[in-house]
Design a protein around this motif. Structure first.
Motif, short mmCIF file in Angstrom:
data_model
loop_
_atom_site.label_atom_id
_atom_site.label_comp_id
_atom_site.label_asym_id
_atom_site.label_seq_id
_atom_site.Cartn_x
_atom_site.Cartn_y
_atom_site.Cartn_z
N GLU A 250 0.56 -1.17 0.04
CA GLU A 250 -0.21 0.20 0.13
C GLU A 250 0.77 1.09 0.11
O GLU A 250 0.29 2.16 -0.31
N LEU A 251 1.95 1.21 0.51
CA LEU A 251 3.01 2.12 0.44
C LEU A 251 3.22 2.55 -1.09
O LEU A 251 3.47 1.86 -2.04
N LYS A 252 3.68 3.87 -1.20
CA LYS A 252 4.19 4.35 -2.63
C LYS A 252 5.55 4.73 -2.67
O LYS A 252 6.01 5.39 -2.19
N TYR A 253 6.16 3.82 -3.48
CA TYR A 253 7.84 3.85 -3.66
C TYR A 253 7.99 4.49 -5.08
O TYR A 253 7.08 4.64 -5.95
N ILE B 24 11.34 4.14 -1.03
CA ILE B 24 10.72 5.00 0.07
C ILE B 24 11.42 5.76 0.90
O ILE B 24 12.54 5.08 1.61
N PRO B 25 11.74 7.03 1.18
CA PRO B 25 12.60 7.54 2.14
C PRO B 25 12.16 7.19 3.59
O PRO B 25 11.00 7.08 3.63
N ALA B 26 13.10 7.08 4.46
CA ALA B 26 12.78 6.68 5.89
C ALA B 26 13.42 7.77 6.72
O ALA B 26 14.80 7.53 6.74
N ASP C 45 0.47 10.82 2.59
CA ASP C 45 0.65 10.44 1.07
C ASP C 45 0.98 8.85 1.06
O ASP C 45 1.19 8.35 -0.08
N ALA C 46 1.55 8.39 1.89
CA ALA C 46 2.28 6.97 2.14
C ALA C 46 3.22 6.88 1.17
O ALA C 46 3.68 5.63 0.67
#
Length: 124
Positions: free
Chosen positions: A6-9, A15-17, A78-79
């Protein structure tokens, strides 16, 4: 883990952490994760990242001993970004600083201001 899908890569699957110390709320570092490194982080309770330069996974602290114990994982509206609260053991930055954000830009002069000295000497 449905959330991994479900996250947006980004186009590279990353994805930034943002890594923040629980308790002090100090931002320690920013790194990138993909689905697998986030899965490893959730399963092990330690931060795992994808190294864009080395093209491999790395677990924070495996070589330095400066580990991060995950206390909470959040994602934005925005995930497309993660906020990971950790208990930091040792320093977070490879330079020996507590945080990777040890420099500032003076808004009046544009000059770099050093905010802290390294806490430990790190092998290069």
């Amino acid at each position: 883990m449905q959330i991994l899908n479900e996250l947006k890569y980004d186009a590279d699957g990353l994805i930034p952490a943002i890594i923040q110390e629980q308790g002090t709320n100090e931002v320690l570092m920013v790194a990138y994760m993909n689905k697998e490194s986030l899965k490893r982080t959730l399963e092990t309770g330690r931060t795992w990242f994808w190294s864009r330069s080395r093209q491999q996974y790395w677990c924070k602290g495996d070589t330095s001993g400066h580990v991060q114990h995950v206390k909470d994982v959040r994602y934005d509206c925005d995930a497309d970004a993660l906020l990971i609260l950790v208990e930091q053991v040792g320093v977070a930055c490879h330079t020996g600083h507590k945080s990777c954000f040890f420099r500032a830009i003076d808004p009046n002069t544009g000059e770099t201001v050093k905010l802290a000295e390294p806490e430990v000497a790190m092998d290069e």
